[in-house]
Motif scaffolding. Structure first.
Motif, PDB file in Angstrom:
ATOM      1  N   SER A  85       0.548   3.815  -3.080  1.00 54.21           N
ATOM      2  CA  SER A  85      -0.218   4.988  -2.589  1.00 54.21           C
ATOM      3  C   SER A  85      -0.292   6.281  -3.169  1.00 54.21           C
ATOM      4  N   GLN A  86      -0.691   6.935  -5.019  1.00 48.39           N
ATOM      5  CA  GLN A  86      -0.926   7.643  -5.096  1.00 48.39           C
ATOM      6  C   GLN A  86      -1.288   8.956  -4.180  1.00 48.39           C
ATOM      7  N   LEU A  87      -2.226   8.859  -3.183  1.00 47.29           N
ATOM      8  CA  LEU A  87      -2.802   9.986  -1.994  1.00 47.29           C
ATOM      9  C   LEU A  87      -1.287  10.754  -1.693  1.00 47.29           C
ATOM     10  N   PHE A  88      -0.346   9.406  -0.680  1.00 49.54           N
ATOM     11  CA  PHE A  88       0.616   9.372   0.063  1.00 49.54           C
ATOM     12  C   PHE A  88       1.507  10.557  -0.539  1.00 49.54           C
ATOM     13  N   LYS A  89       1.950   9.420  -2.034  1.00 49.38           N
ATOM     14  CA  LYS A  89       3.012  10.549  -2.732  1.00 49.38           C
ATOM     15  C   LYS A  89       2.798  11.851  -2.691  1.00 49.38           C
ATOM     16  N   ARG A  90       1.310  12.370  -3.751  1.00 50.58           N
ATOM     17  CA  ARG A  90       1.037  13.729  -4.421  1.00 50.58           C
ATOM     18  C   ARG A  90       1.110  14.539  -2.115  1.00 50.58           C
ATOM     19  N   THR A  91       0.748  13.708  -1.982  1.00 53.14           N
ATOM     20  CA  THR A  91       0.781  14.974  -0.103  1.00 53.14           C
ATOM     21  C   THR A  91       2.363  15.075   0.237  1.00 53.14           C
ATOM     22  N   LEU A  92       3.344  14.367  -0.232  1.00 58.63           N
ATOM     23  CA  LEU A  92       4.704  14.000  -0.019  1.00 58.63           C
ATOM     24  C   LEU A  92       5.562  15.469  -1.118  1.00 58.63           C
ATOM     25  N   GLN A  93       4.921  14.972  -2.319  1.00 56.52           N
ATOM     26  CA  GLN A  93       5.081  16.428  -2.911  1.00 56.52           C
ATOM     27  C   GLN A  93       5.163  17.805  -3.461  1.00 56.52           C
ATOM     28  N   GLU A  96       1.002  -1.277  -0.129  1.00 56.28           N
ATOM     29  CA  GLU A  96       0.434   0.102  -0.172  1.00 56.28           C
ATOM     30  C   GLU A  96       1.148   1.735  -0.349  1.00 56.28           C
ATOM     31  N   LEU A  97       1.714   0.893   0.955  1.00 51.83           N
ATOM     32  CA  LEU A  97       2.351   2.367   1.422  1.00 51.83           C
ATOM     33  C   LEU A  97       3.340   2.715  -0.123  1.00 51.83           C
ATOM     34  N   ARG A  98       3.818   1.089  -1.267  1.00 53.67           N
ATOM     35  CA  ARG A  98       4.432   1.661  -2.209  1.00 53.67           C
ATOM     36  C   ARG A  98       3.835   2.636  -3.647  1.00 53.67           C
ATOM     37  N   LEU A 132       9.614  -5.403   2.915  1.00 51.12           N
ATOM     38  CA  LEU A 132      10.332  -4.026   4.014  1.00 51.12           C
ATOM     39  C   LEU A 132      11.252  -3.389   3.468  1.00 51.12           C
ATOM     40  N   ARG A 133      12.489  -4.237   2.862  1.00 52.10           N
ATOM     41  CA  ARG A 133      14.066  -3.731   2.751  1.00 52.10           C
ATOM     42  C   ARG A 133      13.695  -3.188   1.795  1.00 52.10           C
ATOM     43  N   SER A 134      12.710  -3.125   0.426  1.00 45.53           N
ATOM     44  CA  SER A 134      12.461  -2.513  -0.734  1.00 45.53           C
ATOM     45  C   SER A 134      11.663  -1.086  -0.238  1.00 45.53           C
ATOM     46  N   VAL A 135      10.202  -1.331   0.048  1.00 44.44           N
ATOM     47  CA  VAL A 135       9.180  -0.005   0.582  1.00 44.44           C
ATOM     48  C   VAL A 135      10.334   1.095   1.528  1.00 44.44           C
ATOM     49  N   PHE A 136      11.537   0.376   2.309  1.00 46.37           N
ATOM     50  CA  PHE A 136      12.536   1.725   2.953  1.00 46.37           C
ATOM     51  C   PHE A 136      13.669   2.131   2.471  1.00 46.37           C
ATOM     52  N   SER A 137      13.934   1.391   1.683  1.00 47.95           N
ATOM     53  CA  SER A 137      14.585   1.998   0.236  1.00 47.95           C
ATOM     54  C   SER A 137      14.040   3.012  -0.687  1.00 47.95           C
ATOM     55  N   LEU A 152      -3.869   3.324   2.876  1.00 48.81           N
ATOM     56  CA  LEU A 152      -3.609   2.725   3.726  1.00 48.81           C
ATOM     57  C   LEU A 152      -4.432   2.051   4.918  1.00 48.81           C
ATOM     58  N   PRO A 153      -4.736   1.339   4.503  1.00 48.22           N
ATOM     59  CA  PRO A 153      -5.704   0.630   5.627  1.00 48.22           C
ATOM     60  C   PRO A 153      -5.088  -0.836   6.465  1.00 48.22           C
ATOM     61  N   ASN A 154      -3.813  -1.126   5.712  1.00 50.23           N
ATOM     62  CA  ASN A 154      -3.064  -2.118   7.492  1.00 50.23           C
ATOM     63  C   ASN A 154      -1.942  -1.872   7.361  1.00 50.23           C
ATOM     64  N   LEU A 155      -2.068   0.372   7.126  1.00 50.62           N
ATOM     65  CA  LEU A 155      -0.918   0.047   7.976  1.00 50.62           C
ATOM     66  C   LEU A 155      -0.422   0.995   9.398  1.00 50.62           C
ATOM     67  N   GLU A 156      -2.139   1.257  10.049  1.00 56.94           N
ATOM     68  CA  GLU A 156      -2.028   1.235  11.567  1.00 56.94           C
ATOM     69  C   GLU A 156      -2.342  -0.095  11.507  1.00 56.94           C
ATOM     70  N   PRO A 157      -2.615  -1.784  11.236  1.00 59.11           N
ATOM     71  CA  PRO A 157      -2.561  -1.946  12.641  1.00 59.11           C
ATOM     72  C   PRO A 157      -1.253  -3.217  12.334  1.00 59.11           C
ATOM     73  N   ALA A 158       0.123  -2.408  11.307  1.00 61.13           N
ATOM     74  CA  ALA A 158       0.566  -3.422  10.865  1.00 61.13           C
ATOM     75  C   ALA A 158       1.921  -2.468  12.298  1.00 61.13           C
ATOM     76  N   ALA A 159       1.448  -1.123  12.449  1.00 55.55           N
ATOM     77  CA  ALA A 159       2.272  -0.577  13.394  1.00 55.55           C
ATOM     78  C   ALA A 159       2.321  -0.514  14.597  1.00 55.55           C
TER      79      ALA A 159
END
Length: 435
Positions: A150-158, A146-148, A300-305, A224-231
């Protein structure tokens, strides 16, 4: 004084372990164990409603109906020591000893008792552990994907990067290609030059920019519905549980080979038979779990990078900290958006004549990150997506999008006009996306 001394003087004569008396139940009985040890074992044995010989046979048969997982764990914590076994062997008539001593007498002849208990507990807990590990690994993997994407998150960061570069344009930090995610938590600590109730921090200003350009970006967490459970999941603990299952399987296989050599046909010991069948059943599951864990670690290694973070360095963020940081920023951004919107009046749609005037005067699309003209600063926000975003923020849940009938041929007139002249919401969305 003599009577007082006789009544309260403590007998300091040391008691020999081999003839120690302990008050167990309502009468004094002889035990070869230390008092605390004998009492703890008596408490444990009070759970069993069967004879100790039946407990011994259940351990030999690996009987799941007689001994529960809790029973096995309790027994494994009270296994006899070599010294205790020697004392009981040398005593003689075991029936004269306490119940704890009699229980030790029953089970002490079982070969490799400690290793047997570990194997039995692993066998009984394997399916339960599997049901806990698999969902956690799936949640972490889905959060990475989802993090990889997510268009909404990317546009927010932009948008945040564009604001930061505009602020730092005259410094060496200007024209940056990116920023560390940890900066998201520092945005709310940056005060504006003129601290006002409607925009006291940089985070509030970014919320105002997003609400003006593309309100749904304040709710990027919807993608990102799975982000909070993953945290809330410790990937390190999950990995350790998987490694423990792999190690335990290897121990069971080794124990089977040893017991084949030590097995006494007259002992009626079912360990080898039962455990061999168990290993055949779970080997594929253990291998699949091992591969799944390695796959999630690669995700995880991929999304961190992908987001410029290090995964393998000693001081790198833990996965739950990485996910939690983005969740925390999302929560802060939503609160800031509510603060900004609640202090800014929402204008009514302009009249037809005024609408034409606005459209004529705003024929070109301006930079969505630029501040609105002075005469419009008090009525920056429009209706439509903004209203829906605010309702979602205040209610604390995600509304389902309204479904429209594909067969309907009636076109609804465009009434949700932004006061800065952006009538076409698709044109506005394209203009709002930072390059």
């Amino acid at each position: 004084m003599d009577d007082l001394a006789d009544t309260f003087t403590i007998d300091a004569t040391p008691q020999t372990p081999s003839r120690m008396t302990s008050s167990i139940g309502k009468q004094n009985v002889t035990t070869l164990l230390e008092t605390t040890r004998a009492n703890n074992m008596a408490i444990m044995l009070s759970r069993f409603k069967i004879e100790y010989s039946a407990v011994r046979q259940a351990l030999l048969d690996l009987d799941d109906f007689v001994l529960s997982i809790d029973n096995l764990k309790a027994i494994s914590k009270q296994l006899p020591t070599a010294d205790e076994v020697t004392r009981i062997k040398d005593f003689g008539d075991v029936t004269k000893l306490a119940k704890a001593d009699q229980f030790i007498y029953e089970i002490m002849s079982i070969p490799r008792l400690s290793q047997r208990m570990d194997c039995m507990i692993f066998r009984r807990r394997f399916e339960l552990d599997l049901e806990e590990i698999r969902p956690d690994l799936k949640t972490v993997r889905d959060a990475c994907l989802e993090l990889r994407y997510s268009q909404l998150f990317k546009r927010t960061l932009q948008a945040i990067l564009a604001v930061g570069n505009r602020l730092n344009g005259s410094t060496f930090r200007g024209s940056a290609q990116g920023f560390r995610l940890e900066a998201l938590l520092k945005i709310k600590e940056t005060k504006t030059a003129r601290v006002t109730p409607d925009c006291p921090t940089l985070l509030h200003y970014i919320a105002r920019v997003l609400l003006r350009a593309e309100p749904k970006l304040t709710l990027f967490i919807k993608e990102l519905p799975n982000l909070e459970p993953a945290a809330r999941i410790s990937f390190q603990s999950v990995s350790q549980a998987v490694q423990s299952a792999i190690t335990s399987r290897a121990k069971v296989e080794a124990e089977i080979q040893l017991m084949k050599q030590l097995r006494d046909p007259s002992a009626n010991d079912q360990f080898v038979t039962v455990m061999q069948h168990f290993i055949v059943q779970v080997s594929d599951s253990v291998e699949a779990l091992k591969k799944l864990t390695a796959s999630v670690e690669n995700d995880l290694r991929s999304v961190f990078s992908y987001y410029g973070e290090s995964f393998d360095s000693p001081d790198s963020l833990k996965p739950e900290e990485f996910f939690g940081m983005i969740c925390s920023f999302s929560s802060s951004l939503q609160k800031a958006a509510i603060d900004v919107a609640s202090r800014t009046p929402t204008p009514q749609p302009p009249s037809a004549d005024k609408q034409k005037t606005i459209e004529g005067s705003q024929s070109t699309v301006e930079d969505p990150l630029a501040p609105p003209p002075k005469h419009e600063r008090q009525r920056t926000f429009g209706r439509g997506d903004l209203d829906e975003a605010l309702r979602t923020l205040k209610e604390g849940h995600i509304r389902r999008q309204r479904s429209t009938s594909p067969s309907s041929s009636v076109r609804v007139p465009m009434s949700k006009v932004f006061v800065d002249g952006r009538q076409d919401r698709r044109t506005e969305s394209r203009a709002a996306t930072p390059s």
